[in-house]
Design an enzyme around this catalytic site. Sequence first.
Site, short mmCIF file in Angstrom:
data_model
loop_
_atom_site.label_atom_id
_atom_site.label_comp_id
_atom_site.label_asym_id
_atom_site.label_seq_id
_atom_site.Cartn_x
_atom_site.Cartn_y
_atom_site.Cartn_z
N CYS A 58 9.86 1.18 3.33
CA CYS A 58 10.54 0.70 4.11
C CYS A 58 12.05 0.94 3.95
CB CYS A 58 10.96 -0.75 3.00
SG CYS A 58 11.36 -0.49 1.43
N GLU A 109 9.14 -3.41 13.15
CA GLU A 109 9.40 -2.33 12.34
C GLU A 109 7.94 -1.63 12.32
OE1 GLU A 109 9.09 -2.36 7.44
OE2 GLU A 109 8.45 -4.05 7.90
N SER A 128 6.03 -6.91 4.03
CA SER A 128 6.36 -7.43 5.37
C SER A 128 6.87 -8.59 5.81
CB SER A 128 5.55 -7.31 6.28
OG SER A 128 4.09 -8.32 6.51
N ARG A 168 -5.71 -1.73 -0.33
CA ARG A 168 -6.04 -0.44 0.73
C ARG A 168 -6.11 0.39 -0.38
NH1 ARG A 168 -1.92 -1.08 6.09
NH2 ARG A 168 -3.65 -3.41 6.57
N PHE A 192 0.86 -0.81 0.06
CA PHE A 192 0.17 0.17 -0.09
C PHE A 192 0.75 1.38 0.17
CE2 PHE A 192 0.75 -0.04 4.55
CZ PHE A 192 0.82 0.72 4.71
#
Length: 496
Positions: free
Chosen positions: A281, A381, A226, A177, A149
């Site tokens: 990220c 994270e 993730s 999303r 997303f």
Amino acid sequence: MRTIGHLIGGAEAADAAGRYAPVWNPATGEQQARVALASAQEVRAAVGVARAAAPGWRATPLGRRAEVMFRFRDLLDAGRKEVARLLTAEHGKTLDDALGEIARGLENVEFACGAPHLLRGGYSEEVSAGVDVHEVRQPLGVVAGITPFNFPAMVPLWMLANALVCGNAFVLKPSERDPSPALFLAELLGRAGLPDGVLNVVQGDKVAVDALLDHPDVAAVSFVGSTPIARYVYERATAAGKRVQALGGAKNHMVVLPDAEIAAAADAAVSAAYGSAGERCMAVSVVVAVGEAADPLVEAIAARVRGIRVGPGYDAASEMGPLITAAHRDRVAAYLDTATAQGASVVVDGRTDPATSGPGFFLGASLVDHVRPTSAVYTDEIFGPVLAVVRVATYDEALRLIEDNPYGNGAAIFTRDGGAARRFTAEVQAGMVGVNVPIPVPVAYYSFGGWKGSLFGDLHMYGPDGIRFYTRTKVVTSRWPDPATSSVDLGFPRTR
């Protein structure tokens, strides 16, 4: 209520599953649309269409495929503002940040325009008497991309530009999303001349993901998300015999040595930690302050953090927008209580930002000092606007901290000492390294990828590795003998 659906075979596909998810406006907290969640049957239909379209696209001359990419590049360039508005409406990031995302995505399209050069093979003549050898790169067939997303335009462009120009057909599963940007990219590619069915977009959740991972006609899967999901995608898809590149999470460290220019380091830390509300990220989530750099650095960062203007992404005065959902906002905010309980000090508390009192999924920028490496604020994270400061006494302690971390996406060092910087780049355990650069995302003609728990697979995303990932080599050995010299020879073939 507006429904966002799939694109299969160049046409909007009627929803057959009857399952939907809400698409929120993060700035207002209101539902603005619903997105159809594909069934396994709908995914199989998309893969079937892609499989049927793949041979014709593969047979399309390379120059023609590059021409489509050139036209796509121009259409995307002209449509930057329209794409940016979609990004802001569904993700929440500021318009300026959205335009930056599109610019970085465009770099990947421009790289793919060089396919006639990138896909050149090699040729060796007379490797043995009358024998020549040449190598070619050929597409895999049908490949799939599962995108996150936080970059709903850039990450699809990382994948599909190279995959398509190499001659593959592509099935894209964007995040549910913020699903609209992927459809807009597909529309532009159709206008650029991409044949129907070569690119298909299926919206969905885990049902759609599993259907892609299991489908026997999907030769390769690209994923960004993730670490737990990246590991899942890698293990399930490789078990099904697929080639996989799965990029996972990160905990990016920015080491600041005592000799660094503190003001510049503070500017960099704030820019890298809070851009896109920390939902990157490659965001800097940990500043490692070495020795006497700590106190002045924390003071300088705090002064800057308190001045960040939080508000709707469409407001030109906003520097940071909302988070993607209310649940994610609440999850990120909970780390501030955890930090205090685990011995850290919250220097700037984003929960007190005025924007949090209004509608939308807002959380102000937060700064946490004296963070211990065992605390959740350090180990997890967080993926939000929370910057942790870990204090260490020496460079060696800073390096060990990064080495012991399970993630290895990016790391940066701020210093005026060339020797220290050179040592850091050689020793640090991370796939992307910055020297006085806080977010060392490679340009499009290099490749993006981390080490350790940040990457599952052998090849990185986009750039030269992207070309390698979406193709396989074939080596052809040929001889055109003179019939007068032909004879039976049962010995092992010789080259000398």
